[in-house]
Design a protein around this motif. Structure first.
Motif, mmCIF file in Angstrom:
data_model
loop_
_atom_site.group_PDB
_atom_site.id
_atom_site.type_symbol
_atom_site.label_atom_id
_atom_site.label_comp_id
_atom_site.label_asym_id
_atom_site.label_seq_id
_atom_site.Cartn_x
_atom_site.Cartn_y
_atom_site.Cartn_z
ATOM 1 N N HIS A 114 67.931 47.282 6.971
ATOM 2 C CA HIS A 114 66.995 47.926 6.050
ATOM 3 C C HIS A 114 67.675 49.126 5.474
ATOM 4 C CE1 HIS A 114 64.289 45.815 8.330
ATOM 5 N NE2 HIS A 114 63.677 45.371 7.227
ATOM 6 N N CYS A 115 68.584 49.957 6.323
ATOM 7 C CA CYS A 115 68.906 51.342 6.017
ATOM 8 C C CYS A 115 70.337 51.402 6.131
ATOM 9 C CB CYS A 115 68.227 52.503 7.135
ATOM 10 S SG CYS A 115 66.283 52.175 7.172
ATOM 11 N N GLY A 116 71.040 50.310 6.530
ATOM 12 C CA GLY A 116 72.839 50.511 6.470
ATOM 13 C C GLY A 116 72.948 51.604 7.659
ATOM 14 N N LEU A 117 73.795 52.575 7.302
ATOM 15 C CA LEU A 117 74.303 53.551 8.274
ATOM 16 C C LEU A 117 73.510 54.884 8.104
ATOM 17 C CD1 LEU A 117 78.172 53.036 8.312
ATOM 18 C CD2 LEU A 117 76.307 51.741 9.962
ATOM 19 N N GLY A 118 72.472 54.795 7.212
ATOM 20 C CA GLY A 118 71.540 56.032 6.885
ATOM 21 C C GLY A 118 70.478 56.180 7.743
ATOM 22 N N GLY A 119 70.314 55.499 9.020
ATOM 23 C CA GLY A 119 69.246 56.081 9.962
ATOM 24 C C GLY A 119 68.336 54.751 10.368
ATOM 25 N N SER A 120 67.429 54.714 10.722
ATOM 26 C CA SER A 120 66.596 53.362 11.344
ATOM 27 C C SER A 120 65.197 53.438 10.697
ATOM 28 C CB SER A 120 66.489 53.672 12.810
ATOM 29 O OG SER A 120 65.887 54.905 13.383
ATOM 30 N N SER A 121 64.178 52.856 11.136
ATOM 31 C CA SER A 121 63.116 52.546 10.279
ATOM 32 C C SER A 121 61.817 52.523 11.155
ATOM 33 C CB SER A 121 63.460 51.178 9.599
ATOM 34 O OG SER A 121 63.170 50.321 10.407
ATOM 35 N N VAL A 122 60.594 52.367 10.208
ATOM 36 C CA VAL A 122 59.336 52.145 10.887
ATOM 37 C C VAL A 122 58.792 51.083 9.919
ATOM 38 C CG1 VAL A 122 58.941 54.537 11.958
ATOM 39 C CG2 VAL A 122 58.472 54.020 9.343
ATOM 40 N N THR A 123 58.100 50.084 10.479
ATOM 41 C CA THR A 123 57.371 49.056 9.756
ATOM 42 C C THR A 123 55.988 49.268 9.922
ATOM 43 O OG1 THR A 123 59.276 47.504 9.916
ATOM 44 C CG2 THR A 123 57.106 46.586 9.573
ATOM 45 N N VAL A 124 55.316 49.047 8.987
ATOM 46 C CA VAL A 124 53.509 49.428 8.847
ATOM 47 C C VAL A 124 53.198 47.991 8.871
ATOM 48 C CG1 VAL A 124 51.720 50.713 8.059
ATOM 49 C CG2 VAL A 124 53.778 51.578 7.732
ATOM 50 N N ILE A 135 52.488 42.797 6.745
ATOM 51 C CA ILE A 135 53.492 43.769 6.756
ATOM 52 C C ILE A 135 53.302 44.745 5.344
ATOM 53 C CG2 ILE A 135 56.017 44.716 6.548
ATOM 54 C CD1 ILE A 135 56.612 42.315 8.245
ATOM 55 N N LEU A 136 52.810 45.987 5.360
ATOM 56 C CA LEU A 136 52.697 46.654 4.259
ATOM 57 C C LEU A 136 54.012 47.274 3.504
ATOM 58 C CD1 LEU A 136 49.696 48.833 5.049
ATOM 59 C CD2 LEU A 136 49.836 46.477 3.903
ATOM 60 N N LYS A 137 54.898 47.805 4.507
ATOM 61 C CA LYS A 137 56.266 48.280 4.140
ATOM 62 C C LYS A 137 57.055 48.570 5.388
ATOM 63 C CE LYS A 137 58.001 51.234 0.499
ATOM 64 N NZ LYS A 137 58.023 52.281 -0.230
ATOM 65 N N THR A 138 58.447 48.610 5.045
ATOM 66 C CA THR A 138 59.512 48.791 6.131
ATOM 67 C C THR A 138 60.043 50.216 5.486
ATOM 68 O OG1 THR A 138 59.859 46.855 7.396
ATOM 69 C CG2 THR A 138 61.603 48.743 7.407
ATOM 70 N N VAL A 139 59.889 51.602 6.064
ATOM 71 C CA VAL A 139 60.343 52.557 5.658
ATOM 72 C C VAL A 139 61.489 53.076 6.431
ATOM 73 C CG1 VAL A 139 59.751 55.049 4.825
ATOM 74 C CG2 VAL A 139 58.085 53.269 4.738
ATOM 75 N N CYS A 140 62.656 53.614 5.719
ATOM 76 C CA CYS A 140 63.827 54.100 6.411
ATOM 77 C C CYS A 140 63.521 55.747 6.737
ATOM 78 C CB CYS A 140 65.017 54.010 5.460
ATOM 79 S SG CYS A 140 65.604 52.312 5.236
ATOM 80 N N VAL A 141 64.075 55.731 8.057
ATOM 81 C CA VAL A 141 63.631 57.429 8.327
ATOM 82 C C VAL A 141 65.060 57.949 8.866
ATOM 83 C CG1 VAL A 141 61.272 57.112 8.582
ATOM 84 C CG2 VAL A 141 62.693 56.576 10.523
ATOM 85 N N GLY A 142 64.958 58.921 9.801
ATOM 86 C CA GLY A 142 66.183 59.231 10.442
ATOM 87 C C GLY A 142 66.465 58.468 11.666
ATOM 88 N N ARG A 143 67.650 58.887 12.350
ATOM 89 C CA ARG A 143 68.112 58.094 13.732
ATOM 90 C C ARG A 143 67.130 58.431 14.757
ATOM 91 N NH1 ARG A 143 73.520 59.406 14.961
ATOM 92 N NH2 ARG A 143 72.983 61.438 14.664
ATOM 93 N N GLY A 144 66.806 57.132 15.327
ATOM 94 C CA GLY A 144 65.974 57.125 16.493
ATOM 95 C C GLY A 144 66.307 57.954 17.840
#
Length: 417
Positions: A114-124, A135-144
């Motif tokens: 979902h985010c390439g090399l730009g971080g990880s994600s949360v899925t709601v 699933i409502l959405k997967t959102v890219c955030v920072g690295r876990g």
């Protein structure tokens, strides 16, 4: 086995046991004292890379397995459990009951799907443990690794925006996500990233990224209307205004590796361990932080335990802390690794340890309400492979139900009976 009327209370729980590579899923039902255990059918491991493995969400009322296919952001409902399904950390938004699944990413902390090399994600996921899950959405955030906290209106009535805060351990940031479904422009959208760097900890660089703050402890207090973030790498606590996303204050909070809110949000609890002072003993520390005075108002040291996870009973009157293994060989020889620590939250600001229950190597804890003011406390015992049932009033073990296969990792959660 005979039970009193309360001990015969019906319950249904799911029990996951595995070694962090493969695992199995069982359902334990008790009806009128008759305990039945059913291991769900297993599917062979997918042998996919972690990023592509099915993500386990939960079970429907009719005991079908709910899974996410990460590559397609698609939910599936099936009777069998893939052996290598990944059980993500889940935080439930108290304002909507949506489940937020934390994806800590690959070894470098990235969700490359979902985010390439730009971080990880949360899925709601809405209505997560039901046939209506979606699933409502997967959102890219920072690295876990990630933790989550959710803001809402304060107790005083001061307007606070509905937001989700996600801590990003490897980056040293907080991702701020809109969480008001009435505001479609920002709902489930990344609206800000807060850099947690402190110049005095980073050689004078105020905005260093990534940094060494290592956020691991996050909570929102409706009493103060503020967000609290523990920077375990710095030994400090940031206080954040959710109306402006600004860091209002930074306080010393050394000796703690996690932070969480309790009760109505008047107090935050910090937990940590001292493994340096005594070469033969680990000393656990639990502290109570008052959000109205910005001070630690009580602290308790507990010898020979290393605290792991925290859980609250439904009444929010008790705090349960599990323990794990950490320390030198000499310290490990004295460590208690088979107890569940129980604290009376009604005594705050005084920290009151009321029980050490010998339950085994606890993986997780869940609760089944059985009467007004009382719950059964369900503990998964990794080492022996058992569900341990504890009376929430007396803090005594009622029974142990054997579950197929011991494991290094286990999880239990309550189901609709």
């Amino acid at each position: 086995m005979s039970f009193t009327s309360e001990k015969r209370a019906n319950f249904a729980v799911a029990y996951y046991a595995g070694n962090r590579v493969v695992g199995r899923l069982s359902v334990i039902d008790r009806q009128n004292g008759d305990v039945k255990l059913r291991e769900l059918p297993s599917l062979p491991a997918t042998n996919l890379e972690k990023a592509y493995k099915p993500v386990f969400v939960g079970l429907t009322a009719d005991r079908r397995v709910i899974l996410i296919d990460p590559a397609r952001d698609h939910l599936t409902f099936q009777d069998a459990f893939p052996e290598d399904a990944f059980a993500a950390h889940i935080y439930v938004d108290p304002n909507s009951a949506n489940a937020w699944l934390m994806n800590d990413g690959d070894a470098n902390g990235n969700d490359q799907i979902h985010c390439g090399l730009g971080g990880s994600s949360v899925t709601v996921v809405a209505e997560a443990e039901s046939a209506n899950a979606r699933i409502l959405k997967t959102v890219c955030v920072g690295r876990g690794h990630h933790q989550a906290a959710f803001t809402s209106r304060s107790i005083s009535g001061v307007a606070v925006p509905n937001l989700a805060y996600i801590s990003n351990l490897k980056d040293g940031t907080l991702s701020v996500i809109g969480n008001n479904p009435s505001d479609q422009a920002t709902y489930l959208t990344l609206i800000a990233t807060i850099n947690l760097a402190q110049a005095d900890k980073e050689g004078g660089v105020a905005d260093k990224l990534p940094n060494n703050s290592s956020p691991h402890g996050l909570g929102y207090s409706p009493v103060s209307g503020k967000v609290y973030c523990l920077n375990s790498g710095y030994g400090t606590l940031h206080i954040i205004d959710p109306k402006t996303q600004s860091i209002e204050a930074t306080l010393k909070f050394k000796g703690h590796s996690n932070l969480f809110m309790v009760g109505d949000g008047r107090y935050a609890m910090g937990r940590g361990a001292d493994r340096k002072t005594d070469p033969n003993h680990v000393i656990a520390r639990v502290s109570a932080f008052d959000v109205t005075t910005h001070s630690i108002v009580d602290s308790l040291e507990i010898p020979d335990v290393y605290i792991s996870k925290y859980f609250f009973n439904p009444e929010l009157s008790k705090l349960y802390l599990t323990v794990s293994s950490s320390g030198s060989a000499e310290q490990m020889a004295n460590l208690k690794t088979d107890v569940l620590l129980v604290f009376d939250l009604t005594q705050l600001p005084r920290i009151t340890l009321i029980a050490e229950i010998k339950v085994g190597d606890v993986g997780s804890v869940a609760f089944v309400p059985v009467a007004e003011g009382n719950s059964l406390v369900m503990c998964s015992d990794n080492q022996s492979g058992a569900l341990v049932v504890v009376d929430g009033n007396s803090d005594s073990v009622l029974e142990r139900v054997a579950v197929p296969g011991a494991a290094s990792h286990s999880r239990v959660w309550a189901l609709t009976a």
